[in-house]
Design a protein around this motif. Structure first.
Motif, PDB file in Angstrom:
ATOM      1  N   SER A   1       2.759  18.410  -2.884  1.00  0.00           N
ATOM      2  CA  SER A   1       2.582  17.063  -3.424  1.00  0.00           C
ATOM      3  C   SER A   1       3.645  16.101  -2.890  1.00  0.00           C
ATOM      4  O   SER A   1       3.449  14.886  -2.920  1.00  0.00           O
TER       5      SER A   1
ATOM      6  N   GLY B   1       2.020   6.533  -6.740  1.00  0.00           N
ATOM      7  CA  GLY B   1       0.866   7.312  -7.200  1.00  0.00           C
ATOM      8  C   GLY B   1       1.151   8.796  -7.217  1.00  0.00           C
ATOM      9  O   GLY B   1       0.653   9.520  -8.090  1.00  0.00           O
ATOM     10  N   GLY B   2       1.953   9.285  -6.278  1.00  0.00           N
ATOM     11  CA  GLY B   2       2.335  10.694  -6.277  1.00  0.00           C
ATOM     12  C   GLY B   2       3.147  11.057  -7.513  1.00  0.00           C
ATOM     13  O   GLY B   2       2.995  12.144  -8.066  1.00  0.00           O
TER      14      GLY B   2
ATOM     15  N   VAL C   1       2.522  13.433  -0.367  1.00  0.00           N
ATOM     16  CA  VAL C   1       2.000  12.134  -0.818  1.00  0.00           C
ATOM     17  C   VAL C   1       3.145  11.124  -0.892  1.00  0.00           C
ATOM     18  O   VAL C   1       3.014   9.987  -0.424  1.00  0.00           O
TER      19      VAL C   1
ATOM     20  N   ILE D   1       0.844  -1.198   0.000  1.00  0.00           N
ATOM     21  CA  ILE D   1       0.000   0.000   0.000  1.00  0.00           C
ATOM     22  C   ILE D   1       0.879   1.247   0.000  1.00  0.00           C
ATOM     23  O   ILE D   1       0.608   2.212  -0.719  1.00  0.00           O
ATOM     24  N   GLY D   2       1.955   1.227   0.781  1.00  0.00           N
ATOM     25  CA  GLY D   2       2.876   2.359   0.800  1.00  0.00           C
ATOM     26  C   GLY D   2       3.551   2.591  -0.540  1.00  0.00           C
ATOM     27  O   GLY D   2       3.701   3.737  -0.980  1.00  0.00           O
TER      28      GLY D   2
ATOM     29  N   LEU E   1       4.219  10.260   2.635  1.00  0.00           N
ATOM     30  CA  LEU E   1       3.238   9.362   3.249  1.00  0.00           C
ATOM     31  C   LEU E   1       3.442   7.929   2.756  1.00  0.00           C
ATOM     32  O   LEU E   1       3.373   6.979   3.540  1.00  0.00           O
ATOM     33  N   GLY E   2       3.718   7.771   1.469  1.00  0.00           N
ATOM     34  CA  GLY E   2       4.000   6.441   0.929  1.00  0.00           C
ATOM     35  C   GLY E   2       5.248   5.833   1.536  1.00  0.00           C
ATOM     36  O   GLY E   2       5.265   4.659   1.906  1.00  0.00           O
TER      37      GLY E   2
ATOM     38  N   ILE F   1       1.032   4.239  -2.826  1.00  0.00           N
ATOM     39  CA  ILE F   1       0.852   5.660  -2.502  1.00  0.00           C
ATOM     40  C   ILE F   1       2.034   6.478  -3.021  1.00  0.00           C
ATOM     41  O   ILE F   1       1.848   7.528  -3.655  1.00  0.00           O
ATOM     42  N   ALA F   2       3.254   6.017  -2.773  1.00  0.00           N
ATOM     43  CA  ALA F   2       4.443   6.760  -3.202  1.00  0.00           C
ATOM     44  C   ALA F   2       4.519   6.854  -4.722  1.00  0.00           C
ATOM     45  O   ALA F   2       4.787   7.919  -5.274  1.00  0.00           O
TER      46      ALA F   2
END
Length: 185
Positions: free
Chosen positions: A159, A126-127, A162, A119-120, A165-166, A123-124
């Motif tokens: 941005s 995806g940024g 994001v 999931i991390g 967070l990842g 997210i990373a």
């Protein structure tokens, strides 16, 4: 030495790990109750300031895992499973059996925390993909200022948060995997 018998321990007694649930002192439990929220607040602060100042997802993830490790060490595995990990996206099959050999449960632990790790990564990445979708190079940073907010006035949202967070979720998932596997030994 004559007539005195010295207590000896057998190999079987020293080879069996002892469960530490409830074996800690009141002082240790109290210190953990005070220190862990402070650790988590510092981790959140480092995560949020990471794009402008020293800090970021990596050190915030390390601090978060440190807080969970302290709770695990002082309160034991049952407390962590019942009170921290149940009902969250974190692993549902954290081993609770004291007599587990570790081979079967170790694979499920790795799989469950591997999901958090994945999931991390999503997210990373995806940024970075969002920047490409908008026509910019991969991981290009953009900043949006939210103005006229009631308490804060103006808030900067970057941005890079994001990506941080990842990285945070990847580090927490990876280190919790290591902690769970080593703790299961």
């Amino acid at each position: 030495m004559s007539g005195e018998s010295t207590p000896t321990t057998t190999d079987a007694e020293t080879a069996v790990p002892q469960v530490t649930d409830g074996d800690t002192t009141v002082i240790a439990r109290t210190v953990v109750r005070i220190v862990v929220p402070i650790i988590l607040l510092v981790a959140i602060a480092l995560l949020l300031q990471g794009h402008n100042q020293p800090g970021g997802g990596f050190i915030a993830g390390v601090l978060t895992t440190t807080g969970i490790a302290l709770v695990y060490i002082i309160y034991g595995l049952h407390y962590v499973e019942d009170n921290l990990l149940s009902g969250t996206i974190l692993p549902r099959s954290f081993p609770l059996e004291v007599g587990d050999t570790g081979s079967e449960s170790s694979a499920s632990i790795t799989k469950e925390f591997g999901e958090v790790f994945t999931i991390g990564l999503i997210i990373a990445a995806g940024g970075g993909v969002a920047a490409v979708a908008l026509g910019y190079p991969f991981l290009t940073q953009a900043v949006v200022f939210l103005e006229h907010l009631p308490i804060y006035g103006e808030v900067e949202i970057a941005s890079a948060l994001v990506f941080d967070l990842g990285v945070y979720v990847v580090v927490v998932g990876g280190l919790l995997t290591i902690l769970a596997v080593v703790g299961n030994e």
